[in-house]
Structure formats: structure tokens, C-alpha cells
Design a protein around this motif. Structure first.
Motif, short mmCIF file in Angstrom:
data_model
loop_
_atom_site.label_atom_id
_atom_site.label_comp_id
_atom_site.label_asym_id
_atom_site.label_seq_id
_atom_site.Cartn_x
_atom_site.Cartn_y
_atom_site.Cartn_z
N ASP A 121 0.84 -1.20 0.00
CA ASP A 121 0.00 0.00 0.00
C ASP A 121 0.88 1.25 0.00
OD1 ASP A 121 1.05 -0.03 2.54
OD2 ASP A 121 -0.87 -0.04 3.58
N ASP A 122 2.14 1.04 -0.36
CA ASP A 122 3.09 2.16 -0.36
C ASP A 122 2.81 3.05 -1.58
OD1 ASP A 122 5.13 1.15 1.88
OD2 ASP A 122 4.42 -0.53 0.68
N THR A 123 2.84 4.33 -1.35
CA THR A 123 2.32 5.30 -2.32
C THR A 123 2.90 5.10 -3.72
OG1 THR A 123 2.36 6.80 -0.45
CG2 THR A 123 1.87 7.75 -2.60
N GLY A 239 4.36 -1.80 3.21
CA GLY A 239 3.12 -2.02 3.92
C GLY A 239 2.81 -0.98 4.98
N ASN A 240 3.49 0.15 4.95
CA ASN A 240 3.21 1.19 5.93
C ASN A 240 2.45 2.35 5.31
OD1 ASN A 240 5.30 2.16 4.40
ND2 ASN A 240 6.51 2.96 6.11
N GLY A 241 1.90 2.09 4.11
CA GLY A 241 1.02 3.08 3.50
C GLY A 241 1.71 4.34 3.04
N ALA A 242 3.04 4.30 2.95
CA ALA A 242 3.77 5.51 2.58
C ALA A 242 5.02 5.16 1.78
CB ALA A 242 4.18 6.28 3.83
N GLY A 243 5.33 6.05 0.86
CA GLY A 243 6.62 5.97 0.17
C GLY A 243 6.78 4.72 -0.66
N VAL A 244 7.93 4.05 -0.50
CA VAL A 244 8.28 2.92 -1.34
C VAL A 244 8.29 1.64 -0.52
CG1 VAL A 244 9.63 4.34 -2.93
CG2 VAL A 244 10.76 3.33 -0.92
N ALA A 245 8.53 0.53 -1.21
CA ALA A 245 8.78 -0.75 -0.55
C ALA A 245 10.01 -1.35 -1.20
CB ALA A 245 7.58 -1.69 -0.72
CA LIG Z 1 6.97 2.32 2.62
#
Ligand SMILES: [Ca+2]
Ligand SMILES: [Ca+2]
Ligand SMILES: [Ca+2]
Ligand SMILES: [Ca+2]
Length: 445
Positions: A121-123, A239-245
Motif C-alpha cells: 500500500d506504499d504510495t 506495507g506502511n502506507g507511505a513511500g516505497v517498498a
Molecule cells: Ca513504505
């Protein structure tokens, strides 16, 4: 280890089977459970069962049931249902049969492993920009030329927990929100006491070491951007809903800074490689690879020896092939061109599957292709940016090695390298230009 005891006489099991087929049989679906236990696809936690006792059964009678299998009540779940731990190595099917034969037991069943199907869910993933992590059939976003990490995640393989990798590069903004969870701290070094507690020759190296400035700070300012970017591709928090993975949502990265403002020396590179190798052996770390998105200069026997030594300690040395648009079999680019068996040299792909125009190649010295152009990753300060280069391709492979190592523990560096190259996808643009003739594919890792 305590194994199963004579309580498991054939007689008891036979009588259990009689009860199973009898009318007094109460609850659960032992037929399904016992069949599914034979199929490894149904993962289960070892040495434990969920046991439901019949209502109103006296504690002493419950205990006689547990005694049949050496069980201990570990956790009350609800009603008469308990989680029961068993001696190590217990045959779960045999234990279930034994318990089902007991008058106090309603049913017993495995504590199955269930997994959330992981979709990033990373942006930058959801927006369609993080193409290097996509696969042909990955959820939400697809790109057949991506590393296929999204497919591995979808199967529950997103964590490289317990695996360490070395990032030999510039410094890294390890406090970045997508990096801080995956930054290694040396547990054997007390920070700030001016003492080299772990005896490795470096005082207070709790977060790695800076060989360019010979100090303990591995992040010295926003110019430490390349190292920050590379780290996010290996192990950006997913999986922290932000940025990249990163390929690995969870991993520990050890930072050896030796580039400063983009440049460094062979001497400092040697120190950095030796530092990581020593950490692995000194602290018995499960450190499987270093990422080396750098190159240049002439041949150095000293550096090659350090790389060979890291290979002897089962550390793969992932090297960017370099950005000179050249065949490095003919025009060597070091360290990618060293003949060390543990080097995995990586060329860069564009998102349409073509070899990036800047990418070096070499049918004997470059091992595989990986996504390198338009790669979004972590960037100082607390930011994200897209960069191009074989520097961006290498960390996809380093992350892939860590993921493979997580799910196939105990492999040698040679076995890991064979696995990475053996799972590549044949790719026209890499054919005749790399050892594997293909591109990274971590979907089965
Ligand atoms: Ca992330
Ligand atoms: Ca130390
Ligand atoms: Ca110290
Ligand atoms: Ca520093």
C-alpha cells in the motif's frame, strides 16, 4: 530433544481410530485435518495444537488427555478451547489421533499458519511508479520487466527478517521513515563510551562505520543520497502506507560508508569490505550479501583479495556493472569485472525491457539484468526520488538474495548465486550480454 514417548503405543492409536468412527465422536473435522496435514501447502506451527475439551470435564481428566501427548496448556483461547504445546518434534497427526481417542477431548487440530496476502500500500507502488517491484501478475500494478517482487509478496514472502546485508556505499539517512526499522544496530557495541566494546578495531560503531572520514557517523548530510536510495530498494519498509517498498519489507542493513560526495578510494573500499566480513564472523551474523553500486579505477589485487575473502565467508558481492555503455569483458570495469566467484554483476533494464543505453554488459562478467531506470526510492531528507543507473539495478538483486536466503536458510554463497541466476527469465535484451541471458525474477523466492 524429547521425542514422542511410549504413550503412543500402537494399541492406543488403534483404539483412537475406533473411536473416530464411532457414534460417540463429537466435534471437529479430523478427516479433513488429517488429510490436510499430509499436504505441506497447508503450513502449520510445529509442536502445538488447538484442543477443545468437552464441556464440564474435570481438570484431572483433561490432564490425562494432555499426558497422552506430553502436552501443556499454553493459552486459553475461548470457552473450552486451548492452545497446547507439545514436545519438540511431535508428529502432529499422531497426536491428533491420540487426543481424539480421549473421552475429555471434543477435538484437536493444528495451529495453521495463515498469512495476510501482502499487497503493497506504499504510495509509489500503488501509483504505478515503483515498476522495479512489479511482476506480470502482481496485484494492483504489473510490469513483466520488474523484479516480480510483488508476486513474491502476494505469496506472503515479503520479509527477510533474520537476514542481514551490507550496504557499501555513501552514507545513508537511516532515520528515514522507510529505512529506520531496517537499520542494523550493533548489539555488542555500547554507543558513546569511547570504547571498542566488540574489539573489531572501531570505537562506538553502533550503526556501521564511515571509512571516508574514519568516524562513526554513517549519515553526514543530504549529499549521502545515493546510499540512501540504494538502501530503500533493498529494504525500504513496505506495507506502511507511505513511500516505497524494498524487495525486503523487513531486513537488517549494515552500513559501511566509504564514498563521500560521490567519490572514494580503493583503500577505503578494502576496509569497508573487510569490516563487513569481520562483523559476520565476529558476531555470527546471517549476513549473506553486500551491495556495491560503485566502480572505477584500475585493477586492485588488494580489493579482489578482500572480495574473495568475503566469498570464503559466504557473502555474495553484488556489483553494479557500471554505466559506461561498454562490454566489460573487453574493457574491464571494477569491481564488477573481477573474476571472484562470489561477485554477482548486474546490468540495468528500462521499464520496457530494453537494456538501458548507459548500462555496461558482458557475456562472461555480467551475470544478469535487473530494473535500473526510473527507480523510485528513499532520498534525503525523509523524501523520495527517481534515479537511473546500474546502481539502482544491483540493489534489486541484493534484496532478492536476502529474500531467497530468508526462505532457504543455510545455503553457501555459491548455492545462493546459482539460485539467483537459475531463476532468471530469458530476456532478449540481456541475451548474449549476460551470463544468465536473463533478468531477475524473485517471484518464487
Ligand atoms: Ca513504505
Ligand atoms: Ca567496535
Ligand atoms: Ca563503544
Ligand atoms: Ca561520517
Amino acid at each position: 530433544m524429547p521425542r514422542f514417548t511410549p504413550r503412543f503405543s500402537h494399541t492406543l492409536i488403534a483404539s483412537a481410530l475406533v473411536v473416530l468412527s464411532g457414534a460417540s465422536w463429537a466435534g471437529g473435522r479430523p478427516d479433513l485435518v488429517l488429510a490436510q496435514l499430509q499436504d505441506a501447502q497447508h503450513e502449520r506451527l510445529a509442536d502445538q495444537l488447538l484442543v477443545q475439551f468437552k464441556p464440564g470435564v474435570a481438570a484431572m481428566l483433561r490432564q490425562t488427555a494432555l499426558d497422552r501427548v506430553g502436552g501443556k496448556l499454553a493459552q486459553h483461547l475461548h470457552g473450552d478451547l486451548h492452545r497446547v504445546t507439545l514436545p519438540a518434534g511431535t508428529d502432529l497427526a499422531a497426536a491428533i489421533r491420540a487426543l481424539h481417542g480421549h473421552a475429555a477431548v471434543d477435538f484437536a487440530e493444528p495451529n495453521w499458519v495463515v498469512r495476510h496476502t501482502k499487497v503493497s500500500d506504499d504510495t509509489y507502488y500503488t501509483s504505478g511508479q515503483l515498476w522495479g517491484m512489479y511482476g506480470d501478475t502482481s496485484p494492483l500494478q504489473q510490469n513483466q520487466y520488474g523484479s516480480q517482487a510483488g508476486e513474491a509478496w502476494d505469496k506472503g514472502h515479503f520479509s527477510c527478517k533474520g537476514v542481514l546485508v551490507g550496504i557499501i556505499d555513501e552514507g545513508v539517512q537511516y532515520t528515514h521513515p522507510d529505512l529506520k526499522a531496517n537499520h542494523w544496530t550493533n548489539p555488542s557495541e555500547i554507543d558513546g563510551n569511547g570504547v571498542d566494546d566488540d574489539g573489531n578495531g572501531y570505537v562506538d560503531d553502533t550503526h556501521g562505520w564511515d571509512f571516508a572520514n574514519d568516524d562513526k557517523s554513517v549519515y553526514d548530510g543530504t549529499f549521502d543520497s545515493h546510499g540512501t536510495h540504494v538502501s530503500g530498494t533493498v529494504g525500504g519498509k513496505g506495507g506502511n502506507g507511505a513511500g516505497v517498498a524494498g524487495v525486503c519489507w523487513k531486513v537488517k542493513m549494515v552500513h559501511a560508508k566509504f564514498l563521500d560526495h560521490g567519490t572514494g578510494s580503493t583503500a577505503d573500499a578494502i576496509l569497508a569490505v573487510k569490516y563487513i566480513t569481520d562483523l559476520k564472523t565476529r558476531h555470527n551474523l546471517n549476513l549473506v550479501a553486500t551491495n556495491n553500486s560503485w566502480g572505477g579505477g584500475g585493477y586492485s589485487q588488494g580489493l579482489k583479495d578482500a572480495i574473495d575473502d568475503s566469498g570464503n565467508k559466504n557473502i555474495l558481492f553484488v556489483a553494479a556493472a557500471g554505466n559506461g555503455s561498454s562490454n566489460i569483458d573487453i574493457t574491464p570495469h571494477y569491481p564488477a569485472s573481477y573474476t571472484s566467484a562470489n561477485i554477482v554483476a548486474v546490468a540495468a533494464l528500462n521499464s520496457n525491457g530494453t537494456l538501458a543505453s548507459y548500462s555496461n554488459w558482458g557475456p562472461t562478467s555480467v551475470d544478469l539484468c535487473a530494473p535500473g531506470s526510473g527507480i523510485y526510492s528513499t532520498y534525503p531528507t525523509n523524501s523520495y526520488a527517481a534515479l537511473n543507473g546500474t546502481s539502482m539495478a544491483a540493489p534489486h538483486v541484493t534484496g532478492g538474495i536476502a529474500l531467497y536466503a530468508k526462505n532457504h536458510p543455510g545455503l553457501t554463497a555459491a548455492q545462493l548465486k546459482t539460485a539467483i541466476l537459475g531463476t532468471t527469465t530469458a530476456t532478449t535484451s540481456c541475451n548474449g550480454k549476460t551470463v544468465s541471458n536473463g533478468r531477475l525474477n524473485v517471484s518464487t523466492f
